[in-house]
Design a protein around this motif. Structure first.
Motif, PDB file in Angstrom:
ATOM      1  N   VAL A 110      52.791   9.996 -21.035  1.00 28.21           N
ATOM      2  CA  VAL A 110      53.556   8.786 -20.721  1.00 28.21           C
ATOM      3  C   VAL A 110      55.003   9.140 -20.401  1.00 28.21           C
ATOM      4  CG1 VAL A 110      54.381   6.591 -21.645  1.00 28.21           C
ATOM      5  CG2 VAL A 110      52.053   7.331 -22.095  1.00 28.21           C
ATOM      6  N   SER A 111      55.613   9.983 -21.220  1.00 26.78           N
ATOM      7  CA  SER A 111      57.012  10.352 -20.973  1.00 26.78           C
ATOM      8  C   SER A 111      57.158  11.173 -19.690  1.00 26.78           C
ATOM      9  CB  SER A 111      57.556  11.140 -22.168  1.00 26.78           C
ATOM     10  OG  SER A 111      56.820  12.337 -22.353  1.00 26.78           O
ATOM     11  N   LYS A 112      56.193  12.037 -19.401  1.00 26.37           N
ATOM     12  CA  LYS A 112      56.267  12.835 -18.173  1.00 26.37           C
ATOM     13  C   LYS A 112      56.173  11.954 -16.942  1.00 26.37           C
ATOM     14  CE  LYS A 112      54.470  17.205 -19.987  1.00 26.37           C
ATOM     15  NZ  LYS A 112      53.323  18.160 -19.950  1.00 26.37           N
ATOM     16  N   MET A 113      55.298  10.955 -16.977  1.00 26.55           N
ATOM     17  CA  MET A 113      55.155  10.070 -15.814  1.00 26.55           C
ATOM     18  C   MET A 113      56.416   9.236 -15.624  1.00 26.55           C
ATOM     19  SD  MET A 113      51.983   7.590 -14.871  1.00 26.55           S
ATOM     20  CE  MET A 113      51.759   7.068 -13.172  1.00 26.55           C
ATOM     21  N   THR A 114      57.040   8.821 -16.719  1.00 23.32           N
ATOM     22  CA  THR A 114      58.284   8.058 -16.599  1.00 23.32           C
ATOM     23  C   THR A 114      59.386   8.909 -15.991  1.00 23.32           C
ATOM     24  OG1 THR A 114      57.638   6.792 -18.564  1.00 23.32           O
ATOM     25  CG2 THR A 114      59.936   6.664 -17.872  1.00 23.32           C
ATOM     26  N   ARG A 115      59.521  10.134 -16.466  1.00 24.61           N
ATOM     27  CA  ARG A 115      60.548  11.026 -15.911  1.00 24.61           C
ATOM     28  C   ARG A 115      60.247  11.373 -14.456  1.00 24.61           C
ATOM     29  NH1 ARG A 115      59.568  13.869 -20.796  1.00 24.61           N
ATOM     30  NH2 ARG A 115      58.711  15.596 -19.576  1.00 24.61           N
ATOM     31  N   ARG A 116      58.975  11.587 -14.140  1.00 16.58           N
ATOM     32  CA  ARG A 116      58.612  11.927 -12.762  1.00 16.58           C
ATOM     33  C   ARG A 116      58.898  10.778 -11.814  1.00 16.58           C
ATOM     34  NH1 ARG A 116      53.930  13.501 -13.856  1.00 16.58           N
ATOM     35  NH2 ARG A 116      52.711  11.665 -13.248  1.00 16.58           N
ATOM     36  N   THR A 117      58.731   9.545 -12.274  1.00 18.49           N
ATOM     37  CA  THR A 117      59.028   8.383 -11.430  1.00 18.49           C
ATOM     38  C   THR A 117      60.508   8.321 -11.094  1.00 18.49           C
ATOM     39  OG1 THR A 117      57.201   7.175 -12.456  1.00 18.49           O
ATOM     40  CG2 THR A 117      58.836   5.886 -11.270  1.00 18.49           C
ATOM     41  N   PHE A 118      61.362   8.619 -12.058  1.00 19.58           N
ATOM     42  CA  PHE A 118      62.801   8.626 -11.791  1.00 19.58           C
ATOM     43  C   PHE A 118      63.176   9.711 -10.790  1.00 19.58           C
ATOM     44  CE2 PHE A 118      63.118   5.812 -15.335  1.00 19.58           C
ATOM     45  CZ  PHE A 118      64.343   5.184 -15.210  1.00 19.58           C
ATOM     46  N   ILE A 119      62.457  10.834 -10.823  1.00 20.35           N
ATOM     47  CA  ILE A 119      62.776  11.931  -9.898  1.00 20.35           C
ATOM     48  C   ILE A 119      62.239  11.647  -8.498  1.00 20.35           C
ATOM     49  CG2 ILE A 119      62.378  14.377  -9.425  1.00 20.35           C
ATOM     50  CD1 ILE A 119      62.283  14.834 -12.432  1.00 20.35           C
ATOM     51  N   GLU A 120      60.995  11.168  -8.418  1.00 21.55           N
ATOM     52  CA  GLU A 120      60.377  10.953  -7.108  1.00 21.55           C
ATOM     53  C   GLU A 120      60.960   9.751  -6.377  1.00 21.55           C
ATOM     54  OE1 GLU A 120      56.261  10.601  -7.924  1.00 21.55           O
ATOM     55  OE2 GLU A 120      55.934  12.759  -8.264  1.00 21.55           O
ATOM     56  N   GLN A 121      61.410   8.736  -7.106  1.00 25.91           N
ATOM     57  CA  GLN A 121      61.938   7.523  -6.475  1.00 25.91           C
ATOM     58  C   GLN A 121      63.458   7.416  -6.638  1.00 25.91           C
ATOM     59  OE1 GLN A 121      59.833   4.052  -7.892  1.00 25.91           O
ATOM     60  NE2 GLN A 121      57.823   4.985  -7.635  1.00 25.91           N
ATOM     61  N   LYS A 122      64.134   8.538  -6.624  1.00 26.66           N
ATOM     62  CA  LYS A 122      65.586   8.520  -6.817  1.00 26.66           C
ATOM     63  C   LYS A 122      66.329   7.854  -5.659  1.00 26.66           C
ATOM     64  CE  LYS A 122      66.093  13.254  -5.085  1.00 26.66           C
ATOM     65  NZ  LYS A 122      66.619  14.603  -5.410  1.00 26.66           N
ATOM     66  N   ALA A 140      61.221   9.684 -29.012  1.00 17.66           N
ATOM     67  CA  ALA A 140      61.855  10.976 -29.277  1.00 17.66           C
ATOM     68  C   ALA A 140      61.901  11.847 -28.028  1.00 17.66           C
ATOM     69  CB  ALA A 140      61.103  11.694 -30.393  1.00 17.66           C
ATOM     70  N   GLN A 141      60.870  11.769 -27.175  1.00 20.16           N
ATOM     71  CA  GLN A 141      60.835  12.594 -25.970  1.00 20.16           C
ATOM     72  C   GLN A 141      61.796  12.078 -24.906  1.00 20.16           C
ATOM     73  OE1 GLN A 141      56.726  12.767 -24.789  1.00 20.16           O
ATOM     74  NE2 GLN A 141      56.061  13.694 -26.709  1.00 20.16           N
ATOM     75  N   LEU A 142      61.804  10.761 -24.682  1.00 15.72           N
ATOM     76  CA  LEU A 142      62.697  10.201 -23.665  1.00 15.72           C
ATOM     77  C   LEU A 142      64.153  10.201 -24.114  1.00 15.72           C
ATOM     78  CD1 LEU A 142      60.571   7.194 -22.336  1.00 15.72           C
ATOM     79  CD2 LEU A 142      60.963   9.405 -21.251  1.00 15.72           C
ATOM     80  N   SER A 143      64.398  10.228 -25.425  1.00 15.91           N
ATOM     81  CA  SER A 143      65.781  10.280 -25.912  1.00 15.91           C
ATOM     82  C   SER A 143      66.447  11.593 -25.539  1.00 15.91           C
ATOM     83  CB  SER A 143      65.808  10.098 -27.428  1.00 15.91           C
ATOM     84  OG  SER A 143      65.338   8.816 -27.790  1.00 15.91           O
ATOM     85  N   ARG A 144      65.647  12.633 -25.359  1.00 15.06           N
ATOM     86  CA  ARG A 144      66.210  13.924 -24.932  1.00 15.06           C
ATOM     87  C   ARG A 144      66.366  13.994 -23.417  1.00 15.06           C
ATOM     88  NH1 ARG A 144      62.344  15.600 -28.860  1.00 15.06           N
ATOM     89  NH2 ARG A 144      60.869  16.088 -27.199  1.00 15.06           N
ATOM     90  N   ALA A 145      65.450  13.366 -22.666  1.00 12.39           N
ATOM     91  CA  ALA A 145      65.489  13.466 -21.204  1.00 12.39           C
ATOM     92  C   ALA A 145      66.349  12.375 -20.564  1.00 12.39           C
ATOM     93  CB  ALA A 145      64.069  13.407 -20.635  1.00 12.39           C
TER      94      ALA A 145
END
Length: 297
Positions: A110-122, A140-145
């Motif tokens: 879930v956290s990887k897909m959220t981060r990838r969406t921010f990168i791909e749709q910047k 905890a994972q998104l708080s670091r990214a």
């Protein structure tokens, strides 16, 4: 000469100086292997018990998921005929997970897909779009990214099978918050089978998007009706994602505990073989010492 004889006599008596016997190292090694073997057996018992509990919970979670999917299908039917005219740039992401671990990488997906969406749709997505998180693991994972994007977090949801009251409470807090957004995107784990899952995203239209959609413009509707429909649609979507994510979590935990039990069994076999060989070698050394001493006499 007398000093040399004295030193030689003292060196030939290790027990008088407190030195360990020659086979003490083998004895310690066998004792360590025995203790480790006992701990691995206890771990195997725990993982097998957790696997049985997860299997029981998975059956209940699948039944709840089948019922909860009806809410998601109703939303899809509504949004299919009410397409928004323009694509929103400021989206609110709702990442759904849980507070518990020991279930593999289900939270990381879930956290990887959220981060990838921010990168791909910047280029089409505002980088300061808010994120609301359900569950401490993804938090905890998104708080670091993406620490600057997290606007609201929820926990203690989904300890048991999620209910519509849980989803309605989350939706109410989201709508009452001061966070600004144009549309809502829910990121969750989609149940594929009892042994597999995949991250997925579903977009929920807001009140303004429903008002501006061509399908709603064709009818005369009061503002309260549209507002209630938007809130109810958000609660429906959150509930459907919660129950499906819960089923994926139980499936992943059962598979993780099954793999852990198999690894523990392999380790037990390896340690048992090592222990038997060491014990056999220690017995052989003792027999050699006895036979040598008897021959010397």
């Amino acid at each position: 000469m007398l000093a040399r004889r004295t030193l030689a006599r003292v060196g030939s008596q290790p027990s008088a100086l407190g030195a360990a016997p020659t086979n003490a190292r083998n004895m310690a090694t066998l004792r360590e292997i025995e203790m480790r073997l006992k701990s691995v057996k206890n771990i195997e018992k725990i993982t097998k018990s957790m696997k049985m509990i997860a299997s029981t919970k998975l059956a209940k979670a699948q039944r709840a998921m089948q019922q909860g999917k009806q809410y998601g299908l109703a939303n899809s039917e509504v949004f299919q005929h009410t397409l928004a005219e323009s694509e929103s740039k400021r989206k609110l992401f709702i990442a759904i997970s849980s507070d518990k671990g020991l279930c593999g990488g289900i939270h990381s997906s879930v956290s990887k897909m959220t981060r990838r969406t921010f990168i791909e749709q910047k280029e089409t997505l505002e980088q300061d779009s808010p994120i609301m998180v359900i569950g401490d693991k993804v938090k905890a994972q998104l708080s670091r990214a993406l620490p600057q994007n997290i606007a609201l977090t929820f926990n203690q949801i989904g300890r048991d099978i999620p209910t519509f009251a849980d989803a309605a409470g989350v939706a109410d807090l989201i709508l009452k918050s001061d966070v600004k957004y144009d549309s809502i995107v829910i990121v969750y784990n989609k149940f594929v089978s009892a042994i597999s899952y995949e991250p997925a995203m579903v977009e929920v239209l807001t009140e303004n998007a429903l008002k501006e959609s061509p399908g709603f413009k064709a009818y005369e509707m009061e503002d309260d009706v549209t507002k209630d429909l938007a809130e109810f649609s958000l609660a429906n979507a959150i509930y459907a994602a919660l129950v499906e994510g819960h089923a994926c979590e139980q499936s992943a935990r059962r598979n993780a505990m099954d793999n852990a039990s198999k690894n523990a069994g392999d380790m037990i076999n390896s340690l048992q073989l090592k222990y038997n060989r060491g014990r056999q070698a220690a017995i052989t050394n003792e027999l050699v010492d006895i036979i040598t001493g008897a021959s010397a006499l």
